[in-house]
Design an enzyme around this catalytic site. Structure first.
Site, PDB file in Angstrom:
ATOM      1  N   GLY A   1       0.834  -1.190   0.000  1.00 35.61           N
ATOM      2  CA  GLY A   1       0.000   0.000   0.000  1.00 35.61           C
ATOM      3  C   GLY A   1       0.870   1.241   0.000  1.00 35.61           C
TER       4      GLY A   1
ATOM      5  N   GLY B   1      -0.404  -5.210   0.759  1.00 34.27           N
ATOM      6  CA  GLY B   1      -1.641  -4.930   0.040  1.00 34.27           C
ATOM      7  C   GLY B   1      -1.844  -5.804  -1.192  1.00 34.27           C
TER       8      GLY B   1
ATOM      9  CD  GLU C   1       2.109  -6.199   6.183  1.00 38.54           C
ATOM     10  OE1 GLU C   1       2.573  -7.330   6.498  1.00 38.54           O
ATOM     11  OE2 GLU C   1       1.372  -6.023   5.198  1.00 38.54           O
TER      12      GLU C   1
ATOM     13  CG  ASP D   1      -2.830  -4.213   6.747  1.00 38.48           C
ATOM     14  OD1 ASP D   1      -1.951  -4.805   6.072  1.00 38.48           O
ATOM     15  OD2 ASP D   1      -3.171  -3.040   6.518  1.00 38.48           O
TER      16      ASP D   1
HETATM   17  C1  QUE Z   1       7.656  -3.567   4.828  1.00 37.48           C
HETATM   18  C2  QUE Z   1       6.395  -3.260   4.410  1.00 37.48           C
HETATM   19  C3  QUE Z   1       6.176  -2.488   3.259  1.00 37.48           C
HETATM   20  C4  QUE Z   1       7.289  -2.029   2.555  1.00 37.48           C
HETATM   21  C5  QUE Z   1       8.573  -2.345   2.979  1.00 37.48           C
HETATM   22  C6  QUE Z   1       8.748  -3.115   4.124  1.00 37.48           C
HETATM   23  C7  QUE Z   1       4.858  -2.128   2.789  1.00 37.48           C
HETATM   24  C8  QUE Z   1       4.762  -1.324   1.620  1.00 37.48           C
HETATM   25  C9  QUE Z   1       5.925  -0.925   0.943  1.00 37.48           C
HETATM   26  C10 QUE Z   1       5.930  -0.132  -0.262  1.00 37.48           C
HETATM   27  C11 QUE Z   1       6.439  -0.666  -1.436  1.00 37.48           C
HETATM   28  C12 QUE Z   1       6.487   0.091  -2.610  1.00 37.48           C
HETATM   29  C13 QUE Z   1       6.015   1.400  -2.604  1.00 37.48           C
HETATM   30  C14 QUE Z   1       5.499   1.941  -1.432  1.00 37.48           C
HETATM   31  C15 QUE Z   1       5.468   1.175  -0.275  1.00 37.48           C
HETATM   32  O1  QUE Z   1       7.140  -1.282   1.428  1.00 37.48           O
HETATM   33  O2  QUE Z   1       3.827  -2.512   3.398  1.00 37.48           O
HETATM   34  O3  QUE Z   1       5.048   3.209  -1.455  1.00 37.48           O
HETATM   35  O4  QUE Z   1       6.056   2.159  -3.732  1.00 37.48           O
HETATM   36  O5  QUE Z   1       3.540  -0.970   1.173  1.00 37.48           O
HETATM   37  O6  QUE Z   1       9.997  -3.426   4.563  1.00 37.48           O
HETATM   38  O7  QUE Z   1       5.325  -3.709   5.094  1.00 37.48           O
END
Ligand code: QUE
Length: 334
Positions: free
Chosen positions: A66, A115, A138, A146
């Site tokens: 997400g 997500g 997460e 989640d």
């Molecule tokens: C743990 C996570 C997430 C993460 C990195 C972690 C996560 C998540 C993102 C993410 C990935 C690409 C994107 C962004 C967010 O990275 O939940 O905006 O472009 O969404 O180590 O839980």
């Protein structure tokens, strides 16, 4: 549809959703979530749409998660409503997928985390290729598994779900089928043919494309995972890993110790609770928990370290699991 990062189209018998934000590994922002939900609503009552197929653009990711960076920005600005709006919309989409009256087919060829699990696991058919890479990571950013994972993880074989949810362990495509995250293993080179066949013939063709499943690479550790991660407390898991005395247990212990101590505790409690809830109840409980978690300093620090600055060196507070106040965690779970 208007949002340019979601492309929806009718292709023969199917409604097709393409998550098209490849530079962000198709991570879901609020506009994408709303556009996807609107497409599902529109197709629900169109008899010509017999199934829905969802894919990720760019060849590297199905969906990496997400828009956690935007959520952190809102949380730091004290915009609690904006945080709530995002998770409410995302979980409503997860619920709509679970309740969808037509086959919902995810074609997963690349990263499927957070997500991305949420827009696949609640569907009937989750195809992965050998390039599929699955995780609920997460605890590394001081969130918790989640998108309905507190419902799905406790229903995986043995204690695999608790292991995946606390450690964030990554699984490749074949392993994800063994674990129950995916349902069919199709070679990457046949995926375009499968997509065309789905449009022509409908969802039943998937079985014809499934290839023999390679061995579960976690098989050597399955018994130890169950011995350790079925413990009734996080302290029990740590003690059980310590008692194993194997290289795998030592590495797993180090992984757990690197995660936000508070997040390990609230994720453990949320997964345990999810075992006794239906999906709608679990999603409602998750939504309440997001308000507490996104106000915790570890969440800001975790997203900073893993997503914003990418130094991968978060400073957690408290720094050790043994220092976290169990009453504070219990209060968050409400
Ligand atoms: C743990 C996570 C997430 C993460 C990195 C972690 C996560 C998540 C993102 C993410 C990935 C690409 C994107 C962004 C967010 O990275 O939940 O905006 O472009 O969404 O180590 O839980």
């Amino acid at each position: 549809m208007s949002d340019p990062t979601i492309r929806t189209s009718r292709q023969g018998r199917i409604g097709h959703i393409l998550m098209d934000r490849p530079k962000a590994l198709n991570a879901l922002d609020l506009g994408m979530i709303r556009a996807m939900h609107a497409a599902l609503d529109a197709w629900r009552d169109q008899p010509a749409v017999q199934a829905v197929v969802i894919e990720g653009a760019g060849g590297r990711a199905f969906c990496a998660g997400g828009d956690i960076r935007a959520i952190r920005t809102h949380a730091l600005a004290g915009e609690r409503e904006a945080v709530h709006d995002f998770f409410r919309a995302e979980y409503a989409l997860n619920a709509a997928i679970a309740a969808y009256p037509k086959p919902y087919v995810a074609l997963i060829d690349g990263i499927c985390m957070g997500g991305g699990i949420g827009v696949s696991i609640h569907g009937d058919i989750r195809v992965t290729t050998e390039a599929g890479l699955f995780a609920m990571p997460e605890t590394a950013i001081a969130m918790f598994p989640d998108v309905g994972a507190t419902h799905a993880l406790p229903r995986l074989p043995g204690a695999l779900g608790m292991y995946l949810g606390l450690t964030g362990a990554r699984m490749q495509g074949a392993d994800a089928v063994h674990a129950g995250l995916a349902t069919h293993f199709v070679p990457r080179e046949r995926l375009a043919d499968l997509a065309a066949a789905l449009a022509r013939d409908g969802a039943a063709v998937v079985a014809e494309f499934a290839a023999p499943l390679p061995q579960f690479s976690l098989a050597p550790h399955r018994a130890a995972i169950d011995r350790c991660f079925a413990a009734e407390s996080v302290a029990g898991i740590l003690a059980a890993l310590d008692a194993e005395g194997t290289a795998w247990a030592g590495e797993t212990l180090a992984t757990l110790r690197a995660m936000s101590p508070s997040a390990v505790l609230w994720s453990f409690a949320a997964i345990k609770r999810g075992a006794g809830l239906n999906l709608d109840e679990a999603l409602a409980a998750e939504l309440r928990l997001t308000a507490h978690v996104t106000a915790h300093p570890d969440f800001h620090e975790g997203v900073r370290a893993m997503v914003v600055d990418k130094d991968r060196s978060p400073h957690w507070s408290p720094a050790r699991i043994e220092e976290v106040d169990p009453a504070a965690i219990a209060a968050m779970l409400g």
